[in-house]
Enzyme design. Structure first.
Site, mmCIF file in Angstrom:
data_model
loop_
_atom_site.group_PDB
_atom_site.id
_atom_site.type_symbol
_atom_site.label_atom_id
_atom_site.label_comp_id
_atom_site.label_asym_id
_atom_site.label_seq_id
_atom_site.Cartn_x
_atom_site.Cartn_y
_atom_site.Cartn_z
ATOM 1 N N ASP A 16 0.815 -1.205 0.000
ATOM 2 C CA ASP A 16 0.000 0.000 0.000
ATOM 3 C C ASP A 16 0.858 1.267 0.000
ATOM 4 O O ASP A 16 1.915 1.314 0.640
ATOM 5 C CB ASP A 16 -0.908 -0.001 1.233
ATOM 6 N N HIS A 33 3.454 2.968 -8.931
ATOM 7 C CA HIS A 33 3.355 1.534 -9.196
ATOM 8 C C HIS A 33 4.667 1.002 -9.773
ATOM 9 O O HIS A 33 5.101 -0.105 -9.440
ATOM 10 C CB HIS A 33 2.200 1.241 -10.151
ATOM 11 N N LEU A 127 11.723 -20.394 -2.926
ATOM 12 C CA LEU A 127 10.651 -19.562 -2.356
ATOM 13 C C LEU A 127 9.484 -19.556 -3.320
ATOM 14 O O LEU A 127 9.676 -19.531 -4.544
ATOM 15 C CB LEU A 127 11.144 -18.135 -2.113
#
Length: 236
Positions: A16, A33, A127
């Protein structure tokens, strides 16, 4: 003697603050972004070093369609290009990419990139990076319940025998670990419909830093905060 740092195996991240970061600098929201995407890559790289095994990134929610058409168009195109640009490097790092979300409304080109990234990295074990694109927690549970209901109707499942484990098998990613640490940047303190099922016993860490300003050092600080918590899972 210093307490051993407990490393969360699965971190869910609400990235956020991209828009506010850009606004503070007099830049368009899209610039935020772009900056945020690079930070996610850095965080994934650091998480591997720290020993984290799974990250779920809230890239685009089912509610994000309410944003301006221009921003939605940018986010769709940018998600596609980001996957295309980063997937080879992530593959080299041993990262398995997994997509969670609804295909409805998503650009076919974005779905194609997500599926290609999944196929390319499916054998990696260092991962797992869950890219949550067109994802909503309630939508996931509704979709799971609907498919379970269809299987009950087909006679594959007995209604009286349904348990939490039964429904869990119908979620977007049934093998996903439960979330250990739920991390949200920007100072906001809400989950925004992200992984409610998987985060039932997560420890929540809210950091007052905009996502593009997030660093591996701050990730480690969040892990230290998490490590100080006593997780009881309902016991006394």
């Amino acid at each position: 003697m210093a307490k051993k740092i407990e490393i969360p195996q699965h971190i869910a991240i609400v990235m956020d603050g991209n828009g506010r970061w850009a606004k503070e600098r007099g830049l368009p929201r899209t610039a935020g972004h772009q900056a945020g995407e690079k930070v996610l890559f850095d965080i994934v790289e650091a998480a591997i070093d720290f020993g984290v095994k799974e990250i779920s990134a809230y890239a685009f929610s089912t509610e994000n369609w309410k944003r301006s058409p221009e921003e939605v168009k940018f986010l769709m195109g940018y998600s596609r290009e980001m996957l295309r640009t980063r997937r080879d490097r992530l593959n080299e790092m041993g990262v398995k990419i997994n997509w969670l979300g609804r295909p409805q409304k998503l650009w076919k080109s974005v779905i194609s990139e997500l599926e290609e990234a999944q196929e390319l990295t499916k054998k990696n074990k260092k991962l797992t990076l869950n890219m949550c694109v067109n994802y909503g927690g309630r939508a996931e549970i509704v979709d799971a319940a609907a498919e379970l209901a269809r299987d009950v109707k087909r006679g594959k499942v007995k209604a009286d025998a349904i348990t939490e484990k039964t429904l869990e098998k119908y979620l977007y990613s049934p093998k996903m670990r439960d979330v250990d640490m739920f991390l949200r940047s920007s100072g906001e303190q809400r989950t925004s419909n992200f992984l409610p099922w998987q985060s039932s016993y997560a420890e929540f860490v809210f950091m007052d830093v905009l996502w593009p300003d997030m660093t591996p050092k701050l990730l480690w600080k969040a892990i230290e905060i998490y490590s100080e918590r006593e997780r009881r899972f309902g016991s006394a």
